[in-house]
Design a protein around this motif. Sequence first.
Motif, PDB file in Angstrom:
ATOM      1  N   ARG A  43      93.220-141.489  -4.560  1.00 53.06           N
ATOM      2  CA  ARG A  43      92.250-140.395  -4.524  1.00 53.06           C
ATOM      3  C   ARG A  43      91.432-140.440  -3.237  1.00 53.06           C
ATOM      4  N   ALA A  44      90.993-141.631  -2.828  1.00 52.48           N
ATOM      5  CA  ALA A  44      90.203-141.762  -1.608  1.00 52.48           C
ATOM      6  C   ALA A  44      91.026-141.379  -0.377  1.00 52.48           C
ATOM      7  N   VAL A  45      92.290-141.772  -0.359  1.00 46.80           N
ATOM      8  CA  VAL A  45      93.175-141.411   0.755  1.00 46.80           C
ATOM      9  C   VAL A  45      93.361-139.897   0.811  1.00 46.80           C
ATOM     10  N   ARG A  46      93.622-139.286  -0.341  1.00 53.90           N
ATOM     11  CA  ARG A  46      93.805-137.835  -0.422  1.00 53.90           C
ATOM     12  C   ARG A  46      92.528-137.105  -0.008  1.00 53.90           C
ATOM     13  N   ASP A  47      91.381-137.566  -0.498  1.00 58.09           N
ATOM     14  CA  ASP A  47      90.114-136.929  -0.158  1.00 58.09           C
ATOM     15  C   ASP A  47      89.836-136.989   1.340  1.00 58.09           C
ATOM     16  N   ALA A  48      90.127-138.131   1.952  1.00 60.23           N
ATOM     17  CA  ALA A  48      89.910-138.270   3.394  1.00 60.23           C
ATOM     18  C   ALA A  48      90.792-137.293   4.170  1.00 60.23           C
ATOM     19  N   ARG A  49      92.054-137.168   3.746  1.00 57.47           N
ATOM     20  CA  ARG A  49      92.975-136.240   4.416  1.00 57.47           C
ATOM     21  C   ARG A  49      92.484-134.799   4.258  1.00 57.47           C
ATOM     22  N   LEU A  50      92.098-134.423   3.041  1.00 56.59           N
ATOM     23  CA  LEU A  50      91.640-133.060   2.798  1.00 56.59           C
ATOM     24  C   LEU A  50      90.308-132.773   3.478  1.00 56.59           C
ATOM     25  N   LYS A  51      89.437-133.761   3.530  1.00 57.16           N
ATOM     26  CA  LYS A  51      88.156-133.577   4.206  1.00 57.16           C
ATOM     27  C   LYS A  51      88.381-133.263   5.685  1.00 57.16           C
ATOM     28  N   THR A  52      89.328-133.952   6.288  1.00 56.27           N
ATOM     29  CA  THR A  52      89.667-133.691   7.685  1.00 56.27           C
ATOM     30  C   THR A  52      90.236-132.283   7.847  1.00 56.27           C
ATOM     31  N   GLN A  53      91.131-131.897   6.947  1.00 53.09           N
ATOM     32  CA  GLN A  53      91.715-130.554   7.018  1.00 53.09           C
ATOM     33  C   GLN A  53      90.656-129.473   6.846  1.00 53.09           C
ATOM     34  N   ILE A  54      89.764-129.651   5.881  1.00 47.84           N
ATOM     35  CA  ILE A  54      88.722-128.661   5.636  1.00 47.84           C
ATOM     36  C   ILE A  54      87.800-128.558   6.844  1.00 47.84           C
ATOM     37  N   SER A  55      87.421-129.684   7.421  1.00 46.51           N
ATOM     38  CA  SER A  55      86.573-129.673   8.611  1.00 46.51           C
ATOM     39  C   SER A  55      87.278-129.001   9.778  1.00 46.51           C
ATOM     40  N   ASP A  56      88.593-129.240   9.922  1.00 43.82           N
ATOM     41  CA  ASP A  56      89.364-128.605  10.993  1.00 43.82           C
ATOM     42  C   ASP A  56      89.374-127.088  10.836  1.00 43.82           C
ATOM     43  N   VAL A  57      89.580-126.612   9.601  1.00 52.48           N
ATOM     44  CA  VAL A  57      89.577-125.161   9.341  1.00 52.48           C
ATOM     45  C   VAL A  57      88.211-124.590   9.666  1.00 52.48           C
ATOM     46  N   TRP A  58      87.164-125.267   9.237  1.00 49.56           N
ATOM     47  CA  TRP A  58      85.794-124.804   9.454  1.00 49.56           C
ATOM     48  C   TRP A  58      85.487-124.705  10.943  1.00 49.56           C
ATOM     49  N   ARG A  59      85.876-125.734  11.719  1.00 45.25           N
ATOM     50  CA  ARG A  59      85.631-125.713  13.161  1.00 45.25           C
ATOM     51  C   ARG A  59      86.497-124.664  13.864  1.00 45.25           C
ATOM     52  N   ALA A  60      87.765-124.545  13.455  1.00 46.45           N
ATOM     53  CA  ALA A  60      88.680-123.601  14.100  1.00 46.45           C
ATOM     54  C   ALA A  60      88.220-122.161  13.918  1.00 46.45           C
ATOM     55  N   ASP A  61      87.521-121.895  12.836  1.00 43.85           N
ATOM     56  CA  ASP A  61      87.042-120.542  12.583  1.00 43.85           C
ATOM     57  C   ASP A  61      85.565-120.410  12.932  1.00 43.85           C
ATOM     58  N   PHE A  62      85.149-121.143  13.966  1.00 39.33           N
ATOM     59  CA  PHE A  62      83.822-121.035  14.555  1.00 39.33           C
ATOM     60  C   PHE A  62      82.701-121.334  13.566  1.00 39.33           C
ATOM     61  N   GLU A  63      82.980-122.182  12.588  1.00 38.77           N
ATOM     62  CA  GLU A  63      81.979-122.647  11.631  1.00 38.77           C
ATOM     63  C   GLU A  63      81.282-121.490  10.918  1.00 38.77           C
ATOM     64  N   VAL A  64      82.072-120.458  10.564  1.00 40.86           N
ATOM     65  CA  VAL A  64      81.477-119.246   9.982  1.00 40.86           C
ATOM     66  C   VAL A  64      81.594-119.153   8.469  1.00 40.86           C
ATOM     67  N   TYR A  65      82.178-120.137   7.814  1.00 46.43           N
ATOM     68  CA  TYR A  65      82.418-119.990   6.385  1.00 46.43           C
ATOM     69  C   TYR A  65      81.163-120.166   5.538  1.00 46.43           C
ATOM     70  N   GLY A  66      80.120-120.742   6.076  1.00 42.65           N
ATOM     71  CA  GLY A  66      78.852-120.840   5.365  1.00 42.65           C
ATOM     72  C   GLY A  66      78.983-121.387   3.959  1.00 42.65           C
ATOM     73  N   GLY A  67      78.309-120.717   3.008  1.00 39.64           N
ATOM     74  CA  GLY A  67      78.266-121.202   1.640  1.00 39.64           C
ATOM     75  C   GLY A  67      79.412-120.742   0.763  1.00 39.64           C
ATOM     76  N   ASP A  68      80.269-119.834   1.237  1.00 45.95           N
ATOM     77  CA  ASP A  68      81.360-119.336   0.413  1.00 45.95           C
ATOM     78  C   ASP A  68      82.576-120.229   0.571  1.00 45.95           C
ATOM     79  N   CYS A  69      82.623-121.255  -0.235  1.00 45.45           N
ATOM     80  CA  CYS A  69      83.687-122.252  -0.119  1.00 45.45           C
ATOM     81  C   CYS A  69      85.030-121.745  -0.609  1.00 45.45           C
ATOM     82  N   ARG A  70      85.024-120.651  -1.370  1.00 44.00           N
ATOM     83  CA  ARG A  70      86.305-120.095  -1.826  1.00 44.00           C
ATOM     84  C   ARG A  70      87.136-119.635  -0.631  1.00 44.00           C
ATOM     85  N   LYS A  71      86.488-119.001   0.340  1.00 43.58           N
ATOM     86  CA  LYS A  71      87.211-118.542   1.527  1.00 43.58           C
ATOM     87  C   LYS A  71      87.732-119.728   2.340  1.00 43.58           C
ATOM     88  N   LEU A  72      86.905-120.736   2.475  1.00 44.78           N
ATOM     89  CA  LEU A  72      87.304-121.924   3.225  1.00 44.78           C
ATOM     90  C   LEU A  72      88.498-122.602   2.568  1.00 44.78           C
TER      91      LEU A  72
END
Length: 96
Positions: A43-72
């Motif tokens: 679980r910790a390994v999976r969470d670390a991988r997904l956390k990196t992916q989510i952060s990458d998506v957030w940064r790639a889209d100019f950090e615009v996802y704000g509080g709507d995590c469904r879109k992210l």
Amino acid sequence: MSFIDHYREVFGVESICRVLAGHGLKIAPSTYYAAKARPVSARAVRDARLKTQISDVWRADFEVYGGDCRKLEAERERRERGPALVHHEGGPGPAC
């Protein structure tokens, strides 16, 4: 765990555990050492991988996802058709 890791060189694990117990947080030194010896969970390994992916998506889209995590999460899933993750740990990126 990280508190003990940070101060163990200065005070020692046993001393830290004794002081913590005096403040109502009872942790035996053997519990600390057992936790340090355990391998990282899947679980910790999976969470670390997904956390990196989510952060990458957030940064790639100019950090615009704000509080709507469904879109992210939808964007992350589009990029990798993996299972959804309920973000339960703080870190870089939005707090979902």
